[in-house]
Every structure is written in C-alpha cells, then in structure tokens.
Scaffold this motif. Structure first.
Motif, PDB file in Angstrom:
ATOM      1  N   ASP A 204     -10.486  -2.261 -35.893  1.00  0.00           N
ATOM      2  CA  ASP A 204      -9.409  -1.848 -34.996  1.00  0.00           C
ATOM      3  C   ASP A 204      -8.416  -0.902 -35.669  1.00  0.00           C
ATOM      4  OD1 ASP A 204      -8.823  -4.022 -36.657  1.00  0.00           O
ATOM      5  OD2 ASP A 204      -7.100  -4.605 -35.425  1.00  0.00           O
ATOM      6  N   LEU A 205      -8.555  -0.694 -36.985  1.00  0.00           N
ATOM      7  CA  LEU A 205      -7.624   0.165 -37.716  1.00  0.00           C
ATOM      8  C   LEU A 205      -8.214   1.523 -38.062  1.00  0.00           C
ATOM      9  CD1 LEU A 205      -6.092  -2.442 -40.199  1.00  0.00           C
ATOM     10  CD2 LEU A 205      -5.250  -1.756 -37.951  1.00  0.00           C
ATOM     11  N   MET A 206      -9.394   1.821 -37.525  1.00  0.00           N
ATOM     12  CA  MET A 206     -10.014   3.125 -37.804  1.00  0.00           C
ATOM     13  C   MET A 206      -9.254   4.232 -37.080  1.00  0.00           C
ATOM     14  SD  MET A 206     -14.095   2.283 -37.722  1.00  0.00           S
ATOM     15  CE  MET A 206     -14.511   3.863 -38.453  1.00  0.00           C
ATOM     16  N   ASP A 207      -9.340   5.451 -37.623  1.00  0.00           N
ATOM     17  CA  ASP A 207      -8.680   6.595 -37.008  1.00  0.00           C
ATOM     18  C   ASP A 207      -9.208   6.824 -35.599  1.00  0.00           C
ATOM     19  OD1 ASP A 207      -7.270   6.961 -39.338  1.00  0.00           O
ATOM     20  OD2 ASP A 207      -8.687   8.433 -40.156  1.00  0.00           O
ATOM     21  N   GLU A 208      -8.346   7.321 -34.762  1.00  0.00           N
ATOM     22  CA  GLU A 208      -8.722   7.558 -33.367  1.00  0.00           C
ATOM     23  C   GLU A 208      -9.856   8.594 -33.292  1.00  0.00           C
ATOM     24  OE1 GLU A 208      -6.593   8.781 -29.116  1.00  0.00           O
ATOM     25  OE2 GLU A 208      -5.406   8.579 -30.946  1.00  0.00           O
ATOM     26  N   GLY A 209     -10.842   8.276 -32.478  1.00  0.00           N
ATOM     27  CA  GLY A 209     -11.987   9.169 -32.329  1.00  0.00           C
ATOM     28  C   GLY A 209     -13.118   8.870 -33.292  1.00  0.00           C
ATOM     29  N   THR A 210     -12.927   7.900 -34.183  1.00  0.00           N
ATOM     30  CA  THR A 210     -13.977   7.502 -35.130  1.00  0.00           C
ATOM     31  C   THR A 210     -14.407   6.078 -34.846  1.00  0.00           C
ATOM     32  OG1 THR A 210     -12.391   6.681 -36.757  1.00  0.00           O
ATOM     33  CG2 THR A 210     -13.037   9.006 -36.919  1.00  0.00           C
ATOM     34  N   ASP A 211     -15.636   5.748 -35.244  1.00  0.00           N
ATOM     35  CA  ASP A 211     -16.139   4.385 -35.086  1.00  0.00           C
ATOM     36  C   ASP A 211     -17.178   4.112 -36.170  1.00  0.00           C
ATOM     37  OD1 ASP A 211     -18.946   5.013 -34.057  1.00  0.00           O
ATOM     38  OD2 ASP A 211     -17.736   5.999 -32.508  1.00  0.00           O
ATOM     39  N   ALA A 212     -17.619   2.867 -36.238  1.00  0.00           N
ATOM     40  CA  ALA A 212     -18.569   2.439 -37.281  1.00  0.00           C
ATOM     41  C   ALA A 212     -19.924   2.087 -36.678  1.00  0.00           C
ATOM     42  CB  ALA A 212     -18.000   1.240 -38.036  1.00  0.00           C
ATOM     43  N   THR A 213     -20.288   2.803 -35.592  1.00  0.00           N
ATOM     44  CA  THR A 213     -21.537   2.478 -34.888  1.00  0.00           C
ATOM     45  C   THR A 213     -22.751   2.618 -35.795  1.00  0.00           C
ATOM     46  OG1 THR A 213     -20.529   3.309 -32.852  1.00  0.00           O
ATOM     47  CG2 THR A 213     -22.913   3.003 -32.847  1.00  0.00           C
ATOM     48  N   GLU A 214     -22.833   3.716 -36.560  1.00  0.00           N
ATOM     49  CA  GLU A 214     -24.006   3.936 -37.424  1.00  0.00           C
ATOM     50  C   GLU A 214     -24.138   2.843 -38.478  1.00  0.00           C
ATOM     51  OE1 GLU A 214     -24.136   7.774 -39.154  1.00  0.00           O
ATOM     52  OE2 GLU A 214     -24.700   8.774 -37.279  1.00  0.00           O
ATOM     53  N   LEU A 223     -29.424  -2.557 -44.636  1.00  0.00           N
ATOM     54  CA  LEU A 223     -29.651  -3.840 -45.308  1.00  0.00           C
ATOM     55  C   LEU A 223     -30.645  -4.642 -44.478  1.00  0.00           C
ATOM     56  CD1 LEU A 223     -25.943  -4.815 -46.140  1.00  0.00           C
ATOM     57  CD2 LEU A 223     -27.615  -3.824 -47.705  1.00  0.00           C
ATOM     58  N   ARG A 224     -31.489  -5.400 -45.152  1.00  0.00           N
ATOM     59  CA  ARG A 224     -32.496  -6.163 -44.417  1.00  0.00           C
ATOM     60  C   ARG A 224     -31.857  -7.170 -43.454  1.00  0.00           C
ATOM     61  NH1 ARG A 224     -37.302  -9.913 -47.090  1.00  0.00           N
ATOM     62  NH2 ARG A 224     -38.144 -10.692 -45.124  1.00  0.00           N
ATOM     63  N   ARG A 225     -30.723  -7.749 -43.849  1.00  0.00           N
ATOM     64  CA  ARG A 225     -30.060  -8.753 -43.023  1.00  0.00           C
ATOM     65  C   ARG A 225     -28.974  -8.159 -42.132  1.00  0.00           C
ATOM     66  NH1 ARG A 225     -31.460 -13.922 -45.337  1.00  0.00           N
ATOM     67  NH2 ARG A 225     -32.618 -13.596 -47.252  1.00  0.00           N
ATOM     68  N   GLY A 226     -28.766  -6.827 -42.220  1.00  0.00           N
ATOM     69  CA  GLY A 226     -27.890  -6.125 -41.301  1.00  0.00           C
ATOM     70  C   GLY A 226     -26.406  -6.295 -41.563  1.00  0.00           C
ATOM     71  N   TYR A 227     -25.604  -5.746 -40.635  1.00  0.00           N
ATOM     72  CA  TYR A 227     -24.144  -5.776 -40.704  1.00  0.00           C
ATOM     73  C   TYR A 227     -23.588  -6.488 -39.474  1.00  0.00           C
ATOM     74  CZ  TYR A 227     -24.469  -2.102 -44.281  1.00  0.00           C
ATOM     75  OH  TYR A 227     -24.756  -1.380 -45.416  1.00  0.00           O
ATOM     76  N   ILE A 228     -22.429  -7.110 -39.651  1.00  0.00           N
ATOM     77  CA  ILE A 228     -21.708  -7.755 -38.548  1.00  0.00           C
ATOM     78  C   ILE A 228     -20.258  -7.304 -38.618  1.00  0.00           C
ATOM     79  CG2 ILE A 228     -20.970  -9.947 -37.511  1.00  0.00           C
ATOM     80  CD1 ILE A 228     -23.440 -11.217 -38.865  1.00  0.00           C
ATOM     81  N   GLY A 229     -19.714  -6.860 -37.470  1.00  0.00           N
ATOM     82  CA  GLY A 229     -18.340  -6.416 -37.429  1.00  0.00           C
ATOM     83  C   GLY A 229     -17.399  -7.521 -36.966  1.00  0.00           C
ATOM     84  N   VAL A 230     -16.217  -7.586 -37.563  1.00  0.00           N
ATOM     85  CA  VAL A 230     -15.208  -8.572 -37.172  1.00  0.00           C
ATOM     86  C   VAL A 230     -13.850  -7.887 -37.106  1.00  0.00           C
ATOM     87  CG1 VAL A 230     -16.439 -10.543 -38.175  1.00  0.00           C
ATOM     88  CG2 VAL A 230     -14.782  -9.285 -39.565  1.00  0.00           C
ATOM     89  N   VAL A 231     -12.941  -8.483 -36.336  1.00  0.00           N
ATOM     90  CA  VAL A 231     -11.565  -8.006 -36.250  1.00  0.00           C
ATOM     91  C   VAL A 231     -10.653  -9.159 -36.643  1.00  0.00           C
ATOM     92  CG1 VAL A 231      -9.744  -7.108 -34.748  1.00  0.00           C
ATOM     93  CG2 VAL A 231     -12.110  -6.331 -34.448  1.00  0.00           C
ATOM     94  N   ASN A 232      -9.966  -9.026 -37.755  1.00  0.00           N
ATOM     95  CA  ASN A 232      -9.089 -10.076 -38.257  1.00  0.00           C
ATOM     96  C   ASN A 232      -7.654  -9.882 -37.753  1.00  0.00           C
ATOM     97  OD1 ASN A 232     -11.238 -11.117 -39.803  1.00  0.00           O
ATOM     98  ND2 ASN A 232     -10.764  -9.722 -41.495  1.00  0.00           N
ATOM     99  N   ARG A 233      -6.830 -10.849 -38.037  1.00  0.00           N
ATOM    100  CA  ARG A 233      -5.406 -10.726 -37.720  1.00  0.00           C
ATOM    101  C   ARG A 233      -4.748  -9.716 -38.659  1.00  0.00           C
ATOM    102  NH1 ARG A 233      -3.163 -16.541 -38.532  1.00  0.00           N
ATOM    103  NH2 ARG A 233      -4.633 -16.383 -40.282  1.00  0.00           N
ATOM    104  N   SER A 234      -3.799  -8.990 -38.118  1.00  0.00           N
ATOM    105  CA  SER A 234      -3.047  -8.054 -38.957  1.00  0.00           C
ATOM    106  C   SER A 234      -2.028  -8.831 -39.782  1.00  0.00           C
ATOM    107  CB  SER A 234      -2.340  -7.021 -38.085  1.00  0.00           C
ATOM    108  OG  SER A 234      -1.361  -7.658 -37.275  1.00  0.00           O
ATOM    109  N   GLN A 235      -1.415  -8.144 -40.761  1.00  0.00           N
ATOM    110  CA  GLN A 235      -0.391  -8.809 -41.571  1.00  0.00           C
ATOM    111  C   GLN A 235       0.783  -9.245 -40.712  1.00  0.00           C
ATOM    112  OE1 GLN A 235      -0.861  -9.545 -44.889  1.00  0.00           O
ATOM    113  NE2 GLN A 235       0.957 -10.813 -44.544  1.00  0.00           N
ATOM    114  N   LYS A 236       1.067  -8.447 -39.669  1.00  0.00           N
ATOM    115  CA  LYS A 236       2.139  -8.813 -38.744  1.00  0.00           C
ATOM    116  C   LYS A 236       1.803 -10.085 -37.992  1.00  0.00           C
ATOM    117  CE  LYS A 236       4.765  -6.992 -34.814  1.00  0.00           C
ATOM    118  NZ  LYS A 236       4.933  -5.850 -33.858  1.00  0.00           N
ATOM    119  N   ASP A 237       0.528 -10.231 -37.572  1.00  0.00           N
ATOM    120  CA  ASP A 237       0.091 -11.445 -36.875  1.00  0.00           C
ATOM    121  C   ASP A 237       0.179 -12.660 -37.795  1.00  0.00           C
ATOM    122  OD1 ASP A 237      -0.465  -9.948 -34.631  1.00  0.00           O
ATOM    123  OD2 ASP A 237      -2.573  -9.640 -35.175  1.00  0.00           O
TER     124      ASP A 237
END
Length: 534
Positions: A204-214, A223-237
């Motif tokens: 959620d903190l990536m620059d606007e117009g960019t993503d991590a789809t690839e 990687l044989r076991r792949g990638y998993i994306g997560v969104v953690n709490r911010s420092q403010k949260d």
C-alpha cells in the motif's frame, strides 16, 4: 495429521533447548529473514493476532525467537524458561522477551544465538512454528561492535544454511527487489529457490502508478514456492493501537479493491499466508521425517551403547574413575591422531585443518618467519646467563662447602660422561642435515645439467693444473720378488706420472687419464682410469 507433526517437532525443540544442544539433529522449521523496517515483526504479530513483539529503533530482535503457535480453545502464552507460568496479558509477553534478551545479551544492544522459546495457544492461529531472526543491519548502534552486521549475518546463515530449514524472506514492496537483503542471503544457501517463500510487505506504500504484479505472479525473480503479498499496519496505526483484526479486514479490502491485485486477492493476505505456511511446514516435516527418524535412531543406538558401558558405574569406586579417565584420554589421543593424519570420518571441505594446516605452516610460513628473525648472539648469551641465575632463586650452597664441592664433582662428572654422547648426537644431526638434498635450492642443477656445467668448468680451468702429488706405495711389484715399493707421483688435470724420487728426474710412467671425483659427505675419493691402459 498436520498439526500432530508440527506438535511433535515443537516438543523436540523444547527438549533440545532444555538440554542446551541440538543433538546434531536439524529439525524442520521456518526461519523468518528480513532487513530492518521490512515489516517482519508485523507479519508475525498478524499471524498471532496480538501485539507482543518488542518495537523501537535500531536492532529490536537480538536473539532468535522460536515462536510455536498451537490451535487451542483458550488464549495464553508460555515461555520455556518460565515453565508453568501462563501469560494472558501480551504486554507482559513483550516485557518478558525484552528482559530475557537483556539477561543474556546485556543492555548494549548486543546479540546472541541462544534462542527464546515462546509457545502461544489461541483459537485464532493455525499450528505453526516460526523462528524470528534479528533484522539485517548496516550501522552499529550504541555500544555494539563494529562488526555487528557480520555477526547478524553469521547467525542468520547458521539457521538458513540447514537443508531442513524453509526460508521466509520478507521484503518491502517499495524497494528494489534485486537489492533485497533477505533474498540475497536466501539465494546464497538456496540458489535454486527450492526452500524459499517470498513475502512482499508494504504494497500500500508503493508509488502511485506502480505495482508488484510481476513479483507476486512469480515472474521477476521466480521461487518454487512463490510469493505472497500482505498489508501490515502503519506506524501510525500501531501508535494508535489499531486492532489487528480491523487491520486484517482493511488488508482484505485493499486486495479486493486494487485493480492490479483483485484477480489474485484469494492468494494474498495474512490468513492465506498462515494457511500456506501451515501446509508447507507440514509437507516439509513429512518429507524429511524418514531421514530424520533414521538419524535419530542411529544416535539413540550410539547413546544406548554409551549408557551400557556405564550401567554398573559406581561413582565412589576409584578404579572406575581411573578407568574412565584413561578411556577418555585414549579416545582423545585417537581422535587427535586422526585429525592430524586426516583419516577421520569428518573431513573439512571449506578450509585446511589438522595435519594439513600444520604441514602448510611448516613448509610455507615457517621458512619466511625464520628469515625475518633477528638473531643477536651477544644478547642471547646475556639472556641465558640471566636465566641460569634466576633459576637458582634464593638457594645457595655456599654455607655448605663440602656439599657444594661434592655436588660440583658429581655434576661435572656427569657432564663429562654425557659430553661425548652429546657430541655424537650433534654430529649425527649435522650429517642428517648435510645428507638431505634440497631440490628446491638454486645450486641444485640436476643430472641433466651436470655434464654441461662440468664441461664449462673444465674449459675455464687454467692449463694442466696439478691436483695432487706425494708418495705412492705400489704392492706386488714383481711376481717373483713380491713386496712393495714407494714412488713419487704427480697427478695433474690431464695426466698421472710417477718418479723414483721427489726430484722428478727419472720418469717411470706418464699417461693421459680420465679422472672421476666423487663427493660423499666429507670424504673425497679419487678414482683414476686410463683410456690407453687396461
């Protein structure tokens, strides 16, 4: 079945930790690796659904934390070092982790490889075991040693280099994946990517117009076991004490609403990560169980054999103590000899060790060190003189003249007796050194060049030089007369002549000869033969 396997490994981990050793067994586990501020702690807290890890600037995790999650109806935590005490307040869990860390590492932000074992029972978790390792850092903080980065790296490598260890590499999405510290370390020990699971945080903190789809589709650095994306709490949260359950709902909403991730939303998020890790660890334990059982049984038989030896051992029996000590000394001697000869069952493939290292030091380093030594005979004699005086200490025999005289007589006699043998030994050592042919010496010309150098030397000789002259006794001059007679001989580089006397007037024989000179240690033998005479 899956939770049963994980629980079995958890019990083994506790048993080995209580013994203070791993019994040379590599237990199947998942190690969490990531740089500082990669979101590693938040991933673990999301898996537990509780705030329980220390937070702050610099290195927070300074000891490995073995986190064992167990599905249960009630929620509480237990530490292995506080067995029997149940923690229901997770703020107290955080405080205990900090206190136990400081107890071993001190207050100067040092690190230690001795793990802290924490078991969390909760209805909100899946059975899982994770090893949280210190975050990779670059700059020492406070009183930390300058090589703190290398220390942390070595500790991480100690865990992830084991074949039975899965690697959970945590990387923030707002940095270049090619420069990920976690993936770099994982690639060193797992170049094919067979044991590595990628976790991408801060989507959620990536620059606007960019993503991590690839990356998430496993196309960029597969990687044989792949990638998993997560969104953690911010420092403010985190500072605002935002509930983790609310944060996970927001995470789910993020993936469903984001145009780049909505098609893979079911394969993203913390709940999916928990499920995957549970399955991966269960399958990993199942795959490694046969070899693990075989190794465990082998060690069990070995230990049982040792126990049988000491079955009737009586601590108060002095003969048993002596025998045990002798056995240990003998075993040490055997192991030491094998180490020196390189015939042991454990051969180092990374560096020279044992006898090979000693051999290298003596043949490569030792000669240079000898050359570098500065020798002062006068100073050495002075040191020897002081040493002789100092070993006498406060003893004096001056007040006992007869005793002094007798002692002097005995010692002097003993020295005289040993003098000849000492001389023989020294001469023998000299002969041994002289007889050694150092083929590496620049003066060693070899057989092939000997004749060439000999001819060069002969060409440089001046005239028919006299080699030797003197009286020569010839036996059996005549068949009838017998006896012997003396002649004066002159041996030159080209001929041998002998005369009636040393006035060199009456010449009996002169002939061109070939001279072969042999040097054997300190003996100079001259063999003479004539090309014209038999």
């Amino acid at each position: 079945m899956g939770s049963g396997l994980i629980e079995l490994v958890n019990r083994l981990q506790d048993a080995f930790a209580a013994l203070g050793q791993s019994c040379l067994l590599e237990l199947p586990q998942i190690a969490v690796v990531g740089g500082q501020s990669a979101g590693k702690s938040s991933v673990l807290e999301n898996c537990v659904s509780r705030d329980f890890l220390p937070r702050g600037s610099g290195i927070v995790t300074r000891r490995p934390l073995v986190l064992q999650l167990v599905t249960a109806k009630t929620e509480y935590a237990e530490f292995l070092h506080c067995k029997g005490r149940k923690f229901t307040d997770f703020d107290e869990v955080r405080q205990e982790i900090e206190a136990e860390t400081d107890r071993v590492t001190g207050l100067n932000k040092g690190i230690s490889s001795i793990p802290i074992n924490l078991r969390v029972y909760s209805p909100h978790v899946l059975s899982l075991t994770l090893v949280d390792l210190p975050g990779i850092t670059k700059v020492p903080v406070g009183d930390q040693p300058p090589d703190i980065e290398q220390q942390i790296r070595d500790m991480i490598m100690q865990f992830i280099s084991r074949e039975n260890c899965l690697i959970l590499a945590v990387t923030p999405a707002n940095t270049d994946l090619a420069n990920s510290d976690a993936l770099k370390l994982a690639k060193e020990v797992d170049p094919q990517g067979l044991r590595t699971i990628g976790v991408i945080t801060k989507l959620d903190l990536m620059d606007e117009g960019t993503d991590a789809t690839e990356i998430l589709e496993n196309k960029l650095l597969p990687l044989r076991r792949g990638y998993i994306g997560v969104v953690n709490r911010s420092q403010k949260d985190i500072d605002g004490k935002k509930d983790i359950k609310a944060a996970m709902l927001a995470e789910r909403k993020f993936f469903l609403s984001h145009p780049a991730y909505r098609h893979m939303a079911d394969r993203m998020g913390t709940p999916y990560l928990q499920k995957v890790l549970n399955q991966q660890l269960t399958n990993h334990i199942r795959d490694t169980l046969p070899a693990f059982r075989s190794k465990l049984q082998s060690q069990l038989l070995s230990i049982e054999h040792e126990v049988e030896v000491y079955k009737n051992f009586k601590p108060e029996d002095p003969t048993r103590k002596t025998k045990a000590l002798l056995q240990m000394v003998q075993q040490f001697s055997v192991d030491f000899e094998k180490r020196i000869e390189g015939s042991g069952d454990q051969v180092d493939t990374l560096e020279l060790s044992g006898g090979a290292k000693i051999n290298r030091i003596f043949h490569e380093r030792f000669p240079f060190e000898l050359v570098k030594m500065e020798f002062n005979e006068k100073e050495l004699r002075r040191e020897i003189s002081y040493a002789i005086k100092n070993i006498h200490g406060i003893r004096q025999l001056a007040t006992y003249p007869r005793l002094c005289e007798e002692t002097e007589r005995i010692v002097a006699g003993h020295i005289r007796d040993r003098e000849e043998k000492t001389k023989e030994q020294v001469l023998l050592l000299i002969d041994i050194q002289v007889s050694y042919i150092n083929t590496n010496h620049e003066d060693f010309i070899g057989f092939a060049n000997a004749q060439q150098r000999s001819s060069q030397v002969n060409k440089s000789a001046v005239g028919n030089q006299v080699i030797r002259k003197g009286w020569l006794t010839i036996n059996n001059i005549g068949i009838m007369k017998g006896g012997s007679k003396e002649y004066w001989f002159v041996l030159t580089a080209e001929s041998l002549s002998w005369y009636k006397d040393d006035e060199v007037k009456t010449q009996f024989l002169s002939s061109n000869v070939k001279i072969l000179t042999l040097f054997i240690l300190n003996l100079h033998l001259v063999c003479i033969f004539s090309c014209n005479l038999i």
